[in-house]
Design a protein around this motif. Structure first.
Motif, PDB file in Angstrom:
ATOM      1  N   UNK A 123       0.817  -1.208   0.000  1.00 16.01           N
ATOM      2  CA  UNK A 123       0.000   0.000   0.000  1.00 16.01           C
ATOM      3  C   UNK A 123       0.857   1.268   0.000  1.00 16.01           C
ATOM      4  N   UNK A 124       1.915   1.261   0.801  1.00 12.66           N
ATOM      5  CA  UNK A 124       2.812   2.427   0.841  1.00 12.66           C
ATOM      6  C   UNK A 124       3.480   2.630  -0.512  1.00 12.66           C
ATOM      7  N   UNK A 125       3.964   1.548  -1.103  1.00 11.77           N
ATOM      8  CA  UNK A 125       4.641   1.656  -2.393  1.00 11.77           C
ATOM      9  C   UNK A 125       3.661   2.035  -3.508  1.00 11.77           C
ATOM     10  N   UNK A 126       2.430   1.568  -3.409  1.00 15.40           N
ATOM     11  CA  UNK A 126       1.413   1.993  -4.370  1.00 15.40           C
ATOM     12  C   UNK A 126       1.132   3.481  -4.217  1.00 15.40           C
ATOM     13  N   UNK A 127       1.239   3.972  -2.980  1.00 17.81           N
ATOM     14  CA  UNK A 127       1.067   5.399  -2.747  1.00 17.81           C
ATOM     15  C   UNK A 127       2.116   6.224  -3.471  1.00 17.81           C
ATOM     16  N   UNK A 128       3.371   5.728  -3.449  1.00 17.44           N
ATOM     17  CA  UNK A 128       4.425   6.451  -4.164  1.00 17.44           C
ATOM     18  C   UNK A 128       4.216   6.351  -5.675  1.00 17.44           C
ATOM     19  N   UNK A 129       3.725   5.205  -6.147  1.00 20.13           N
ATOM     20  CA  UNK A 129       3.538   5.028  -7.582  1.00 20.13           C
ATOM     21  C   UNK A 129       2.388   5.891  -8.104  1.00 20.13           C
ATOM     22  N   UNK A 130       1.282   5.957  -7.362  1.00 20.81           N
ATOM     23  CA  UNK A 130       0.183   6.818  -7.818  1.00 20.81           C
ATOM     24  C   UNK A 130       0.623   8.273  -7.851  1.00 20.81           C
ATOM     25  N   UNK A 131       1.539   8.623  -6.958  1.00 18.70           N
ATOM     26  CA  UNK A 131       2.107   9.966  -6.922  1.00 18.70           C
ATOM     27  C   UNK A 131       2.841  10.261  -8.228  1.00 18.70           C
ATOM     28  N   UNK A 132       3.553   9.268  -8.758  1.00 21.56           N
ATOM     29  CA  UNK A 132       4.258   9.436 -10.033  1.00 21.56           C
ATOM     30  C   UNK A 132       3.276   9.694 -11.172  1.00 21.56           C
ATOM     31  N   UNK A 133       2.248   8.875 -11.250  1.00 19.11           N
ATOM     32  CA  UNK A 133       1.268   9.061 -12.317  1.00 19.11           C
ATOM     33  C   UNK A 133       0.501  10.368 -12.139  1.00 19.11           C
ATOM     34  N   UNK A 134       0.176  10.717 -10.907  1.00 21.71           N
ATOM     35  CA  UNK A 134      -0.548  11.955 -10.652  1.00 21.71           C
ATOM     36  C   UNK A 134       0.222  13.186 -11.103  1.00 21.71           C
ATOM     37  N   UNK A 135       1.552  13.100 -11.040  1.00 19.49           N
ATOM     38  CA  UNK A 135       2.400  14.215 -11.477  1.00 19.49           C
ATOM     39  C   UNK A 135       2.747  14.141 -12.963  1.00 19.49           C
ATOM     40  N   UNK A 136       2.136  13.215 -13.683  1.00 21.28           N
ATOM     41  CA  UNK A 136       2.344  13.091 -15.139  1.00 21.28           C
ATOM     42  C   UNK A 136       3.803  12.808 -15.487  1.00 21.28           C
ATOM     43  N   UNK A 137       4.486  12.094 -14.614  1.00 20.81           N
ATOM     44  CA  UNK A 137       5.926  11.913 -14.791  1.00 20.81           C
ATOM     45  C   UNK A 137       6.311  10.551 -15.354  1.00 20.81           C
ATOM     46  N   UNK A 197       4.228   8.628 -18.265  1.00 22.47           N
ATOM     47  CA  UNK A 197       3.882   8.501 -19.680  1.00 22.47           C
ATOM     48  C   UNK A 197       4.069   9.823 -20.425  1.00 22.47           C
ATOM     49  N   UNK A 198       4.272   9.715 -21.717  1.00 24.47           N
ATOM     50  CA  UNK A 198       4.456  10.920 -22.530  1.00 24.47           C
ATOM     51  C   UNK A 198       3.157  11.697 -22.682  1.00 24.47           C
ATOM     52  N   UNK A 199       2.041  10.996 -22.709  1.00 23.04           N
ATOM     53  CA  UNK A 199       0.738  11.621 -22.876  1.00 23.04           C
ATOM     54  C   UNK A 199       0.037  11.782 -21.529  1.00 23.04           C
ATOM     55  N   UNK A 200      -0.506  12.974 -21.300  1.00 22.99           N
ATOM     56  CA  UNK A 200      -1.206  13.229 -20.037  1.00 22.99           C
ATOM     57  C   UNK A 200      -2.358  12.259 -19.827  1.00 22.99           C
ATOM     58  N   UNK A 201      -3.059  11.920 -20.919  1.00 20.67           N
ATOM     59  CA  UNK A 201      -4.221  11.045 -20.797  1.00 20.67           C
ATOM     60  C   UNK A 201      -3.877   9.688 -20.215  1.00 20.67           C
ATOM     61  N   UNK A 202      -2.761   9.104 -20.629  1.00 22.54           N
ATOM     62  CA  UNK A 202      -2.363   7.809 -20.092  1.00 22.54           C
ATOM     63  C   UNK A 202      -1.959   7.928 -18.632  1.00 22.54           C
ATOM     64  N   UNK A 203      -1.292   9.009 -18.276  1.00 21.26           N
ATOM     65  CA  UNK A 203      -0.960   9.225 -16.869  1.00 21.26           C
ATOM     66  C   UNK A 203      -2.226   9.286 -16.018  1.00 21.26           C
ATOM     67  N   UNK A 204      -3.243  10.003 -16.509  1.00 26.53           N
ATOM     68  CA  UNK A 204      -4.490  10.127 -15.751  1.00 26.53           C
ATOM     69  C   UNK A 204      -5.188   8.778 -15.605  1.00 26.53           C
ATOM     70  N   UNK A 205      -5.216   7.992 -16.680  1.00 28.99           N
ATOM     71  CA  UNK A 205      -5.873   6.679 -16.619  1.00 28.99           C
ATOM     72  C   UNK A 205      -5.168   5.751 -15.631  1.00 28.99           C
ATOM     73  N   UNK A 206      -3.853   5.697 -15.720  1.00 32.33           N
ATOM     74  CA  UNK A 206      -3.093   4.820 -14.823  1.00 32.33           C
ATOM     75  C   UNK A 206      -3.121   5.331 -13.390  1.00 32.33           C
ATOM     76  N   UNK A 207      -3.213   6.641 -13.238  1.00 32.85           N
ATOM     77  CA  UNK A 207      -3.335   7.202 -11.890  1.00 32.85           C
ATOM     78  C   UNK A 207      -4.628   6.727 -11.236  1.00 32.85           C
ATOM     79  N   UNK A 208      -5.725   6.759 -11.987  1.00 33.14           N
ATOM     80  CA  UNK A 208      -7.001   6.305 -11.435  1.00 33.14           C
ATOM     81  C   UNK A 208      -6.944   4.825 -11.066  1.00 33.14           C
ATOM     82  N   UNK A 209      -6.250   4.022 -11.897  1.00 28.56           N
ATOM     83  CA  UNK A 209      -6.135   2.593 -11.599  1.00 28.56           C
ATOM     84  C   UNK A 209      -5.336   2.361 -10.318  1.00 28.56           C
ATOM     85  N   UNK A 210      -4.172   3.012 -10.201  1.00 29.96           N
ATOM     86  CA  UNK A 210      -3.305   2.749  -9.049  1.00 29.96           C
ATOM     87  C   UNK A 210      -3.911   3.294  -7.764  1.00 29.96           C
ATOM     88  N   UNK A 211      -4.343   4.559  -7.778  1.00 28.63           N
ATOM     89  CA  UNK A 211      -4.873   5.126  -6.530  1.00 28.63           C
ATOM     90  C   UNK A 211      -6.268   4.583  -6.231  1.00 28.63           C
TER      91      UNK A 211
END
Length: 413
Positions: free
Chosen positions: A182-196, A198-212
């Protein structure tokens, strides 16, 4: 900024009449900083990006990052924040064109509130170097392996129960593994939330919703709403939601004395549905509730200590309109690098670099850190690095100091 009104021939700044949604001008008007700074209210908001003046009063409500984060820069120069937050500034510029009402008068400086122009220019040069060296590009393999180790921990925790049963020792070990995932997933959702990632914002947003959502059971929109305000104005009262805890907790030196969207809900529910499907056969309903509560207890302590050791002991104050580098360095510090510290904190031990370059993938923080330190030394900006132990100890000291100040103010009010 590209695409805007034409500058007038006169060197005299146009007078701001404040009438109408565009100030009664059009894109060719010129303004002084004094005029721009008057438009900093909820119903009247202007800001400056690359010397262009924009009226964001109505559009702020539709801002993808939320109305508050952009409103925090009303009446100010938002150039550095605009560049820092947007993965593709050129794409965003097309949304700014209809909002353009003019530009700064030729006699006006590019920076507001007497900011150090040389420091701002040097930081922009550093950012240009960071971009040219590819430090804002992510390595997909890094984040794929990171997600893999989270899913592996989840699978191993469940496998322990299937193989060895639900004894107290196995249940405790299972809880520790789930808390870690859970802690490590928290750090990973943080990465996607900051768009850091994927190259496309849309993919970052989709994966952010999945992880968090699916891996943690939380809301991506809620996270975005709060977290980007924190990055925009860290440790600033009434602007950083992470320290807006008045009437519950009082923090810093001054505050103690002055005393969800349907799709997010669906993602969150998918987490709890999966969790109960997996653990109900072993613990029943109430046992599963107790298990997730204990896991949350462990993980929340992990999260709070890691995030606050780089912020809570730092300066907290009201808005002072500082440049991006100075503002971020006054509110953040680093924790020493090590393989364990990087993993334990999700690379947020490089809090300074993360705040300066919020879209930078975390595996590049250590590469830019020496460049940031050199720039800080050049301009006399404190760059703090602590041990993990000192960082956590400073949290306790900071809370004690705030408590003592609150008690003194309470007793003598």
């Amino acid at each position: 900024m590209g695409g805007g009104g034409q500058q007038t021939e006169s060197s005299e700044p146009a007078k701001c009449d404040g009438g109408g949604p565009d100030g009664g001008r059009g894109g060719s008007a010129v303004y002084t900083w004094e005029e721009v700074q008057k438009h900093c209210h909820r119903s009247d908001q202007w800001l400056v990006i690359d010397r262009k003046v924009y009226n964001i009063t109505q559009w702020a409500k539709r801002h993808p990052g939320g109305i508050r984060v952009i409103s925090h820069f009303a009446g100010e120069d938002a150039t550095e924040a605009f560049v820092a937050f947007h993965l593709d500034p050129n794409f965003v510029r097309k949304f700014l064109k209809p909002l353009l009402i003019g530009e700064l008068a030729p006699t006006e400086p590019s920076q507001d509130h007497g900011k150090n122009a040389v420091l701002v220019q040097d930081f922009q040069a550093l950012r240009d170097r960071v971009e040219s060296e590819g430090l804002l590009r992510a390595r997909p393999l890094f984040f794929s392996l990171y997600l893999g180790h989270i899913l592996l921990l989840e699978a191993l925790a469940l496998g322990l129960l299937w193989v060895w049963g639900t004894s107290w020792s196995i249940t405790l070990l299972c809880s520790l593994m789930l808390a870690t995932s859970q802690a490590q997933a928290g750090w990973l959702q943080h990465d996607y939330g900051h768009l850091s990632v994927c190259k496309k914002s849309g993919w970052n947003h989709k994966l952010h919703k999945f992880v968090i959502g699916h891996l943690k059971g939380a809301s991506a929109n809620w996270w975005n709403h709060r977290h980007f305000q924190h990055h925009a104005k860290p440790n600033i009262f009434r602007k950083d939601p992470d320290i807006n805890s008045l009437h519950v907790f009082v923090l810093g030196d001054k505050q103690p004395v002055e005393v969800v969207i349907t799709i997010d809900l669906a993602w969150s529910m998918s987490f709890y549905l999966r969790f109960f499907c997996c653990y109900y056969p072993f613990f029943g309903f109430f046992g599963s509730v107790a298990l997730i509560s204990f896991v949350r207890f462990l993980e929340s302590h992990w999260f709070v200590w890691v995030t606050q050791m780089s912020h809570l002991p730092m300066e907290m104050d009201h808005e002072r309109q500082q440049d991006w580098l100075t503002m971020q360095l006054s509110a953040t510090c680093n924790i020493e690098q090590s393989t364990f510290n990087d993993w334990f904190s999700g690379h947020l031990n490089f809090q300074i670099e993360h705040h300066l370059f919020p879209t930078m993938p975390r595996h590049n923080y250590h590469l830019v850190a020496p460049l940031v330190r050199a720039l800080c030394e050049k301009h006399g900006v404190p760059y703090q690095v602590k041990t993990l132990q000192k960082g956590m100890t400073d949290v306790v000291r900071s809370l004690k100091k705030s408590g003592d100040l609150w008690l003194d103010a309470y007793l003598h009010k």
